[in-house]
Scaffold this motif. Structure first.
Motif, PDB file in Angstrom:
ATOM      1  N   UNK A  35       0.851  -1.185   0.000  1.00  0.00           N
ATOM      2  CA  UNK A  35       0.000   0.000   0.000  1.00  0.00           C
ATOM      3  C   UNK A  35       0.887   1.236   0.000  1.00  0.00           C
ATOM      4  N   UNK A  36       0.425   2.271  -0.673  1.00  0.00           N
ATOM      5  CA  UNK A  36       1.177   3.522  -0.697  1.00  0.00           C
ATOM      6  C   UNK A  36       0.233   4.676  -1.012  1.00  0.00           C
ATOM      7  N   UNK A  37       0.600   5.814  -0.474  1.00  0.00           N
ATOM      8  CA  UNK A  37      -0.104   7.066  -0.755  1.00  0.00           C
ATOM      9  C   UNK A  37       0.922   8.116  -1.124  1.00  0.00           C
ATOM     10  N   UNK A  38       0.523   9.042  -1.974  1.00  0.00           N
ATOM     11  CA  UNK A  38       1.388  10.183  -2.237  1.00  0.00           C
ATOM     12  C   UNK A  38       1.555  10.963  -0.939  1.00  0.00           C
ATOM     13  N   UNK A  39       2.715  11.574  -0.715  1.00  0.00           N
ATOM     14  CA  UNK A  39       2.985  12.240   0.568  1.00  0.00           C
ATOM     15  C   UNK A  39       1.900  13.209   1.042  1.00  0.00           C
ATOM     16  N   UNK A  96       2.673   0.839  10.880  1.00  0.00           N
ATOM     17  CA  UNK A  96       2.524  -0.347  11.735  1.00  0.00           C
ATOM     18  C   UNK A  96       1.255  -0.205  12.577  1.00  0.00           C
ATOM     19  N   UNK A  97       0.978   0.996  13.062  1.00  0.00           N
ATOM     20  CA  UNK A  97      -0.224   1.220  13.879  1.00  0.00           C
ATOM     21  C   UNK A  97      -1.488   0.944  13.075  1.00  0.00           C
ATOM     22  N   UNK A  98      -1.502   1.368  11.816  1.00  0.00           N
ATOM     23  CA  UNK A  98      -2.648   1.109  10.945  1.00  0.00           C
ATOM     24  C   UNK A  98      -2.829  -0.394  10.764  1.00  0.00           C
ATOM     25  N   UNK A  99      -1.736  -1.094  10.492  1.00  0.00           N
ATOM     26  CA  UNK A  99      -1.832  -2.530  10.258  1.00  0.00           C
ATOM     27  C   UNK A  99      -2.342  -3.257  11.497  1.00  0.00           C
ATOM     28  N   UNK A 100      -1.865  -2.867  12.655  1.00  0.00           N
ATOM     29  CA  UNK A 100      -2.367  -3.474  13.898  1.00  0.00           C
ATOM     30  C   UNK A 100      -3.853  -3.181  14.071  1.00  0.00           C
ATOM     31  N   UNK A 101      -4.257  -1.942  13.803  1.00  0.00           N
ATOM     32  CA  UNK A 101      -5.668  -1.567  13.919  1.00  0.00           C
ATOM     33  C   UNK A 101      -6.536  -2.337  12.925  1.00  0.00           C
ATOM     34  N   UNK A 102      -5.954  -2.750  11.802  1.00  0.00           N
ATOM     35  CA  UNK A 102      -6.679  -3.515  10.778  1.00  0.00           C
ATOM     36  C   UNK A 102      -6.685  -5.012  11.085  1.00  0.00           C
ATOM     37  N   UNK A 142      -9.203   3.641   4.391  1.00  0.00           N
ATOM     38  CA  UNK A 142     -10.243   3.363   3.402  1.00  0.00           C
ATOM     39  C   UNK A 142      -9.760   2.297   2.415  1.00  0.00           C
ATOM     40  N   UNK A 143      -8.541   2.444   1.913  1.00  0.00           N
ATOM     41  CA  UNK A 143      -7.978   1.464   0.986  1.00  0.00           C
ATOM     42  C   UNK A 143      -7.845   0.088   1.637  1.00  0.00           C
ATOM     43  N   UNK A 144      -7.312   0.063   2.854  1.00  0.00           N
ATOM     44  CA  UNK A 144      -7.112  -1.222   3.546  1.00  0.00           C
ATOM     45  C   UNK A 144      -8.444  -1.930   3.774  1.00  0.00           C
ATOM     46  N   UNK A 145      -9.436  -1.209   4.277  1.00  0.00           N
ATOM     47  CA  UNK A 145     -10.729  -1.840   4.540  1.00  0.00           C
ATOM     48  C   UNK A 145     -11.332  -2.408   3.266  1.00  0.00           C
ATOM     49  N   UNK A 146     -11.261  -1.646   2.185  1.00  0.00           N
ATOM     50  CA  UNK A 146     -11.819  -2.111   0.913  1.00  0.00           C
ATOM     51  C   UNK A 146     -11.048  -3.327   0.393  1.00  0.00           C
TER      52      UNK A 146
END
Length: 160
Positions: free
Chosen positions: A91-95, A133-139, A105-109
């Motif tokens: 996964x990646x987003x522009x800065x 890492x925090x996002x991944x743990x939350x997911x 939103x991307x991860x959930x979808x």
């Protein structure tokens, strides 16, 4: 901020190259690597001929019609590889679009896409210092391997 999500198509190769570069974690204060780094075999495999395999799945996030992020999975021997049934996620987003909820939103979808496609789990590889890492743990991802600098994480996908 909410983005419009759409499937990645073979026509998105240039976008995938940019997002692969943006997916490279660079610790604060360190110089950005040369863009040619994405052509190293251990990275290029994340996007090489994307869409040619049935296991290549992905989404692009657009804001005002412009691609600002992407999430994609492949079953290949890449960073985060577990086995031939577990898609490796990138996964990646522009800065300018980070930390605004688009990654969530991307991860959930993407997790819904993988679940609907019948996969049992997904994995990823992340630098320990990466704030994602925090996002991944939350997911719902959990650590299954760890080395000095990085984590391999897995998330079980629930099927009703």
């Amino acid at each position: 901020m909410m983005a419009v999500l759409r499937p990645i198509t073979r026509a998105d190769q240039d976008h995938l190259e940019e997002f692969l570069y943006q997916a490279i974690f660079v610790p604060e204060g360190m110089p950005l690597p040369d863009r040619s780094i994405i052509h190293h075999p251990e990275l290029w495999g994340f996007i090489e001929d994307f869409g040619a395999d049935q296991h290549d799945l992905g989404l692009i996030a657009e804001v005002d019609g412009q691609p600002v992020g992407a999430v994609w999975t492949r079953i290949r021997d890449l960073y985060g590889y577990r086995d031939n049934t577990t898609p490796v996620l990138a996964i990646a987003l522009l800065p300018g679009y980070r930390r605004q909820g688009i990654g969530t939103q991307l991860m959930q979808a993407m997790l819904r896409v993988l679940t609907d496609a019948g996969y049992r789990q997904t994995s990823l590889h992340v630098d320990k210092a990466n704030y994602a890492v925090k996002l991944y743990c939350a997911m719902g991802y959990h650590v299954v391997e760890e080395d000095e600098h990085a984590l391999t994480m897995v998330r079980t996908l629930s099927h009703s």
